[in-house]
Scaffold this motif. Structure first.
Motif, PDB file in Angstrom:
ATOM      1  N   LYS A  95       0.660  -1.215  -0.080  1.00  0.00           N
ATOM      2  CA  LYS A  95      -0.038  -0.094   0.119  1.00  0.00           C
ATOM      3  C   LYS A  95       0.808   1.195  -0.018  1.00  0.00           C
ATOM      4  O   LYS A  95       0.541   2.387  -0.840  1.00  0.00           O
ATOM      5  N   ASP A  96       2.020   1.031   0.880  1.00  0.00           N
ATOM      6  CA  ASP A  96       2.730   2.369   0.828  1.00  0.00           C
ATOM      7  C   ASP A  96       3.505   2.691  -0.402  1.00  0.00           C
ATOM      8  O   ASP A  96       3.548   3.765  -0.997  1.00  0.00           O
ATOM      9  N   TRP A 142       1.145   4.140  -3.180  1.00  0.00           N
ATOM     10  CA  TRP A 142       0.866   5.527  -2.730  1.00  0.00           C
ATOM     11  C   TRP A 142       2.279   6.368  -3.348  1.00  0.00           C
ATOM     12  O   TRP A 142       2.045   7.547  -3.733  1.00  0.00           O
ATOM     13  N   GLU A 183       8.370  11.304   5.618  1.00  0.00           N
ATOM     14  CA  GLU A 183       8.782  11.628   7.045  1.00  0.00           C
ATOM     15  C   GLU A 183      10.103  12.037   7.234  1.00  0.00           C
ATOM     16  O   GLU A 183      10.572  12.688   8.214  1.00  0.00           O
ATOM     17  N   ASN A 236      -1.572  12.884   1.694  1.00  0.00           N
ATOM     18  CA  ASN A 236      -2.885  12.960   2.868  1.00  0.00           C
ATOM     19  C   ASN A 236      -3.851  12.349   2.432  1.00  0.00           C
ATOM     20  O   ASN A 236      -4.828  12.151   3.173  1.00  0.00           O
ATOM     21  N   ALA A 281      -3.793   9.033   1.834  1.00  0.00           N
ATOM     22  CA  ALA A 281      -3.727   7.892   2.294  1.00  0.00           C
ATOM     23  C   ALA A 281      -3.843   8.110   3.968  1.00  0.00           C
ATOM     24  O   ALA A 281      -3.419   9.113   4.624  1.00  0.00           O
ATOM     25  N   ARG A 282      -4.848   7.398   4.579  1.00  0.00           N
ATOM     26  CA  ARG A 282      -5.113   7.382   5.946  1.00  0.00           C
ATOM     27  C   ARG A 282      -3.906   7.317   6.964  1.00  0.00           C
ATOM     28  O   ARG A 282      -3.828   8.000   7.989  1.00  0.00           O
ATOM     29  N   HIS A 283      -2.692   6.664   6.513  1.00  0.00           N
ATOM     30  CA  HIS A 283      -1.703   6.137   7.183  1.00  0.00           C
ATOM     31  C   HIS A 283      -0.536   7.271   7.125  1.00  0.00           C
ATOM     32  O   HIS A 283       0.505   7.066   7.564  1.00  0.00           O
ATOM     33  N   ARG A 284      -0.635   8.008   6.129  1.00  0.00           N
ATOM     34  CA  ARG A 284       0.414   9.040   5.713  1.00  0.00           C
ATOM     35  C   ARG A 284       0.038  10.459   6.243  1.00  0.00           C
ATOM     36  O   ARG A 284      -1.112  11.065   6.248  1.00  0.00           O
ATOM     37  N   ARG A 285       0.871  10.970   6.548  1.00  0.00           N
ATOM     38  CA  ARG A 285       0.921  12.704   6.697  1.00  0.00           C
ATOM     39  C   ARG A 285       1.928  13.482   6.257  1.00  0.00           C
ATOM     40  O   ARG A 285       3.341  13.016   6.319  1.00  0.00           O
TER      41      ARG A 285
END
Length: 175
Positions: A21-22, A25, A67, A164, A166-170
């Protein structure tokens, strides 16, 4: 000597693997960012004004390692533009010589460190300013603004939008 050579062995770290998934993205972001730049560049009378090799490395950071401190917007934009300006100065003073190339890269790293805007592809932007050929040299002082500054802004906008989703990314972690 033993301590010196011992440093070269490295240390054991726990490796974290990226899931599909990562990776997906990262691909979506990279494709979207590069496609936007390439399409915009093609629209400018077929001159490739926005396409710079350092943007490939920038893509790795902002889409695959969002990150990382090196991927944060201030580093991407100011580190790249500052480095490009250093490269222009080196070219104007010394031409496309080996000394100018070495100075462009080393001085850009020095300047990024002193300004706390280290972005590794910035050093490539500095090198391209010197070794990039007549098309780049003809841009002169426009080079840090267009393609470097404009391209970074476009890529950052895409990175903020895509990462942003993706739920798990910021992204960004800070400005």
């Amino acid at each position: 000597m033993k301590t010196y050579f011992g440093k070269m062995r490295g240390v054991s770290i726990e490796r974290s693997f990226v899931g599909w998934k990562d990776a997906l993205w990262s691909w979506i972001g990279t494709f979207s960012g590069m496609a936007t730049i390439c399409l915009l560049s093609a629209g400018w009378l077929s001159q490739q004004l926005l396409i710079v090799g350092s943007f490939g490395a920038t893509s790795v950071l902002i889409y695959a390692a969002p990150e990382s401190p090196f991927a944060q917007p201030s580093h991407v934009l100011f580190g790249s533009m500052l480095s490009a300006a250093v490269g222009v100065v080196c070219y104007q003073w010394l031409g496309a010589t080996p000394v100018a190339m070495a100075l462009a890269v080393s001085l850009s790293i020095l300047m990024m460190q002193l300004t706390h805007t280290v972005h590794p592809p910035g050093a490539a932007a500095a090198l391209i300013a010197v070794a990039g050929g007549e098309g780049v040299h003809a841009l002169g002082w426009w080079y840090p603004l267009l393609p470097i500054g404009a391209g970074c802004v476009i890529m950052l906008i895409v990175a903020i939008l895509v990462n942003n989703l993706a739920r798990h990314r910021r992204y960004p972690h800070y400005w």
